[in-house]
Write a protein that holds these residues in place. Structure first.
Motif, PDB file in Angstrom:
ATOM      1  N   TYR A 188       0.834  -1.204   0.000  1.00 59.76           N
ATOM      2  CA  TYR A 188       0.000   0.000   0.000  1.00 59.76           C
ATOM      3  C   TYR A 188       0.865   1.250   0.000  1.00 59.76           C
ATOM      4  CZ  TYR A 188      -2.901   3.722   1.860  1.00 59.76           C
ATOM      5  OH  TYR A 188      -3.526   4.914   2.059  1.00 59.76           O
ATOM      6  N   ARG A 197       2.654   1.689  -3.353  1.00 60.40           N
ATOM      7  CA  ARG A 197       1.692   2.127  -4.382  1.00 60.40           C
ATOM      8  C   ARG A 197       1.328   3.592  -4.195  1.00 60.40           C
ATOM      9  NH1 ARG A 197      -4.353   0.091  -5.316  1.00 60.40           N
ATOM     10  NH2 ARG A 197      -4.648   1.023  -7.347  1.00 60.40           N
ATOM     11  N   GLU A 198       1.119   3.986  -2.951  1.00 54.93           N
ATOM     12  CA  GLU A 198       0.813   5.380  -2.660  1.00 54.93           C
ATOM     13  C   GLU A 198       1.981   6.283  -3.078  1.00 54.93           C
ATOM     14  OE1 GLU A 198       0.031   8.203   1.226  1.00 54.93           O
ATOM     15  OE2 GLU A 198      -0.255   6.054   1.399  1.00 54.93           O
ATOM     16  N   GLN A 199       3.212   5.851  -2.810  1.00 56.27           N
ATOM     17  CA  GLN A 199       4.390   6.620  -3.184  1.00 56.27           C
ATOM     18  C   GLN A 199       4.487   6.765  -4.702  1.00 56.27           C
ATOM     19  OE1 GLN A 199       6.090   8.112  -0.877  1.00 56.27           O
ATOM     20  NE2 GLN A 199       7.435   9.128  -2.319  1.00 56.27           N
ATOM     21  N   ARG A 200       4.220   5.668  -5.439  1.00 56.90           N
ATOM     22  CA  ARG A 200       4.249   5.724  -6.903  1.00 56.90           C
ATOM     23  C   ARG A 200       3.199   6.698  -7.426  1.00 56.90           C
ATOM     24  NH1 ARG A 200       4.737   0.017  -6.455  1.00 56.90           N
ATOM     25  NH2 ARG A 200       2.530  -0.194  -6.960  1.00 56.90           N
ATOM     26  N   GLU A 201       1.998   6.669  -6.820  1.00 54.69           N
ATOM     27  CA  GLU A 201       0.936   7.584  -7.242  1.00 54.69           C
ATOM     28  C   GLU A 201       1.328   9.030  -6.989  1.00 54.69           C
ATOM     29  OE1 GLU A 201      -2.040   7.102  -8.809  1.00 54.69           O
ATOM     30  OE2 GLU A 201      -1.343   5.058  -9.127  1.00 54.69           O
ATOM     31  N   ARG A 202       1.935   9.294  -5.845  1.00 57.27           N
ATOM     32  CA  ARG A 202       2.363  10.661  -5.523  1.00 57.27           C
ATOM     33  C   ARG A 202       3.432  11.145  -6.492  1.00 57.27           C
ATOM     34  NH1 ARG A 202       2.937  10.920   0.995  1.00 57.27           N
ATOM     35  NH2 ARG A 202       0.709  10.910   1.444  1.00 57.27           N
ATOM     36  N   SER A 203       4.398  10.282  -6.776  1.00 59.83           N
ATOM     37  CA  SER A 203       5.471  10.696  -7.686  1.00 59.83           C
ATOM     38  C   SER A 203       4.933  10.883  -9.107  1.00 59.83           C
ATOM     39  CB  SER A 203       6.624   9.694  -7.673  1.00 59.83           C
ATOM     40  OG  SER A 203       6.208   8.445  -8.178  1.00 59.83           O
ATOM     41  N   ARG A 204       3.967  10.081  -9.508  1.00 58.07           N
ATOM     42  CA  ARG A 204       3.386  10.218 -10.828  1.00 58.07           C
ATOM     43  C   ARG A 204       2.590  11.528 -10.928  1.00 58.07           C
ATOM     44  NH1 ARG A 204      -0.574   5.713 -12.793  1.00 58.07           N
ATOM     45  NH2 ARG A 204       0.679   4.657 -11.222  1.00 58.07           N
ATOM     46  N   ARG A 205       1.843  11.867  -9.886  1.00 53.78           N
ATOM     47  CA  ARG A 205       1.081  13.116  -9.908  1.00 53.78           C
ATOM     48  C   ARG A 205       2.001  14.324  -9.823  1.00 53.78           C
ATOM     49  NH1 ARG A 205      -2.602  12.323  -5.140  1.00 53.78           N
ATOM     50  NH2 ARG A 205      -1.889  10.202  -5.066  1.00 53.78           N
ATOM     51  N   ARG A 250       3.974  15.376 -13.268  1.00 52.59           N
ATOM     52  CA  ARG A 250       3.233  15.917 -14.425  1.00 52.59           C
ATOM     53  C   ARG A 250       3.413  17.386 -14.570  1.00 52.59           C
ATOM     54  NH1 ARG A 250      -2.450  12.708 -14.502  1.00 52.59           N
ATOM     55  NH2 ARG A 250      -1.572  10.735 -15.071  1.00 52.59           N
TER      56      ARG A 250
END
Length: 143
Positions: A129, A132-140, A143
């Motif tokens: 979890y 995954r949260e870290q990947r989502e933050r870095s992806r957002r 941008r």
């Protein structure tokens, strides 16, 4: 009242009675077998919550949606309510299984202890979890 409704009602009553008996047994068991007793109590509470949700669905929500104009809403409420009911019921069954094996004596048979295994699975889920949260933050943020 049809015979199917009588059987269903008797089954619901049996689940509530068994949950109550399980709570009483868990209160006694928790003194000597803490984890098993707490797991049994949690299973009973989860089943009682499931029964409460199901009762609200059948006795309050569905009767408030009469007539052919609410047919789609009744279907959605039924599907959602049954999903919640059986989901909570499944969680209760898992807790019962856990209560049955959690206090087994330590043996040199190569099998992992249930509490250690549950702790390990929980830690892995938490790491997944967080990653995954870290990947989502870095992806957002990228941008």
């Amino acid at each position: 009242m049809s015979s199917a409704q009588v059987v269903f009602g008797a089954g619901e009553l049996a689940v509530v009675v068994l949950a109550g008996v399980s709570l009483v047994a868990a209160s006694r068991m928790v003194r000597g077998y803490r984890t098993a007793g707490l797991s049994l109590a949690a299973a009973a509470v989860v089943w009682l919550v499931a029964e409460g949700v199901h009762l609200v669905q059948l006795e309050a929500v569905l009767p408030a949606l009469p007539g052919p104009d609410h047919e789609s809403a009744r279907m959605l409420v039924t599907l959602l309510g049954d999903t919640v009911y059986f989901g909570l019921g499944g969680a209760g069954v898992l807790l019962l299984f856990f209560a049955a094996v959690v206090e087994r004596p330590c043996r040199d048979d190569g099998r992992r202890e249930p509490v250690a295994l549950a702790r390990r699975v929980g830690a892995r889920a938490w790491r997944y979890y967080r990653a995954r949260e870290q990947r989502e933050r870095s992806r957002r943020g990228g941008r």
